[in-house]
Design a protein around this motif. Structure first.
Motif, mmCIF file in Angstrom:
data_model
loop_
_atom_site.group_PDB
_atom_site.id
_atom_site.type_symbol
_atom_site.label_atom_id
_atom_site.label_comp_id
_atom_site.label_asym_id
_atom_site.label_seq_id
_atom_site.Cartn_x
_atom_site.Cartn_y
_atom_site.Cartn_z
ATOM 1 N N THR A 184 1.392 4.782 0.758
ATOM 2 C CA THR A 184 2.042 4.627 -0.539
ATOM 3 C C THR A 184 2.810 3.315 -0.557
ATOM 4 O O THR A 184 3.939 3.246 -0.059
ATOM 5 N N ASP A 221 -5.422 -1.986 5.664
ATOM 6 C CA ASP A 221 -4.030 -1.574 5.461
ATOM 7 C C ASP A 221 -3.384 -1.090 6.747
ATOM 8 O O ASP A 221 -2.211 -1.368 6.997
ATOM 9 N N ASN A 319 -3.479 -1.315 -0.872
ATOM 10 C CA ASN A 319 -2.089 -1.109 -1.276
ATOM 11 C C ASN A 319 -1.347 -2.424 -1.190
ATOM 12 O O ASN A 319 -1.752 -3.313 -0.439
ATOM 13 N N ARG A 336 -5.245 -1.290 -5.724
ATOM 14 C CA ARG A 336 -4.248 -0.407 -5.112
ATOM 15 C C ARG A 336 -4.741 1.022 -5.178
ATOM 16 O O ARG A 336 -5.565 1.384 -6.004
#
Length: 339
Positions: A184, A221, A319, A336
């Motif tokens: 997140t 990521d 993200n 994202r």
């Protein structure tokens, strides 16, 4: 971090860098697991399939295999009317993995997989911290009885839940590893930043054997997350167990975009980024793991990767990084979310 001797620290000292296994759920679905079915119940109905998955990972070169017990707390198992069988199912999960590991002809670590309870702790939910500890103790007692080497606490979002699981492992007398899912905006869903990975439970018992990240969104990521963790704690033993590329829906089925070649590149970048335990999460098959083993064994150390190098070799970030989010933006790094 812990300095106590155990099978995992011994093997790390011997080999330097270890290869963890790949996906459990993805591969069990390929073996016939139905959506909504509890993988843990296959420990009783299809133990030979669980053993085969462990064996395939060992044959592919894994140094660490994780038990089929991710949803093994009473809170998860109650959804399948099995809350009264926590100890038995977790013990069986560890026994099956232990049998495979013991016949490998080389040291293979059995990590007892401990996932989130699925409940929110007070004040956000109804689960008390003490009840969370009790639930994890019940699970980890079964894993220890079945022969797991280490409690492998994974895919966590809440710092309090990490600490509860680590406290439970300490109560049971097991060394522990824990990893968060930083999915997140570069943090966990509950706001834990990668640089703070040691804060939730670094002081519990003798401390964790290793900490790190798993799952999340994609290989790019998790490598960015790795750079944050190793920059903050250069001496820590860091785990990365990244998803195999990005999940994509094809009709009603999920496919992962990562090729064996991409996962091999991920291993090389993870090694240069300071990871000491490297594996795959969702979508990572035994074929991917074979390529990862070969990449690790043949790797010549290179410079610490930059974010630009990661994008160039693996692909765009899905993200924003935690650092960009804190700064209120920054340059766009691809789409994202989970895609």
């Amino acid at each position: 971090m812990t300095t106590a001797q155990n099978a995992l620290t011994d093997l790390l000292a011997k080999k330097g860098v270890l290869l963890a296994d790949g996906a459990t759920g993805t591969n069990l679905f390929a073996m016939g697991l139905e959506a909504g079915e509890a993988p843990e119940l296959w420990l009783e109905s299809h133990p030979e399939r669980i053993a085969k998955l462990h064996q395939d990972f060992v044959d592919a070169g894994a140094d660490i295999i994780l038990t089929n017990s991710f949803g093994g707390t009473r809170h998860r198992l109650k959804l399948h009317h099995a809350a009264d069988r926590v100890f038995a199912l977790n013990k069986r999960a560890a026994e099956i993995a232990r049998e495979v590991a013991d016949k490998a002809g080389r040291p293979v670590i059995v990590g007892g997989s401990v996932g989130p309870t699925g409940e929110l702790l007070i004040p956000l939910g109804a689960l008390s911290y003490e009840d969370a500890v009790d639930a994890f103790v019940e699970q980890i007692e079964g894993l220890k009885a079945g022969g797991a080497d280490v409690a492998w606490i994974e895919t966590m979002s809440s710092a309090d839940e990490i600490r509860a699981a680590a406290e439970a492992a300490t109560k049971v007398g097991m060394p522990y590893v824990y990893t968060g899912s930083f999915d997140t905006a570069g943090k966990t869903m509950m706001g834990l930043h990668p640089r703070d990975i040691l804060k939730p439970a670094g002081d519990v018992g003798e401390g964790p054997v290793a900490v790190g990240a798993n799952c999340g969104v994609g290989a790019s990521d998790i490598l960015s997350t790795l750079l944050d963790m190793t920059a903050a704690n250069p001496e820590a033993i860091i785990v990365v167990k990244g998803n195999c590329g990005i999940p994509e829906f094809r009709g009603s089925e999920i496919h992962y975009s990562g090729t064996p070649e991409l996962m091999a590149e991920y291993v090389r970048l993870a090694r240069d980024g300071g990871a000491r335990i490297i594996g795959g999460c969702c979508g990572t098959s035994c074929e991917h793991l074979k390529a990862m083993r070969a990449a690790l064994d043949s790797h010549t150390p290179g410079p610490r990767p930059t974010l630009e190098t990661i994008v160039e070799k693996i692909g765009p970030f899905r993200n924003k990084t935690a650092g960009e989010e804190a700064a209120g933006g920054g340059r766009e790094r691809g789409r994202r979310g989970r895609g």
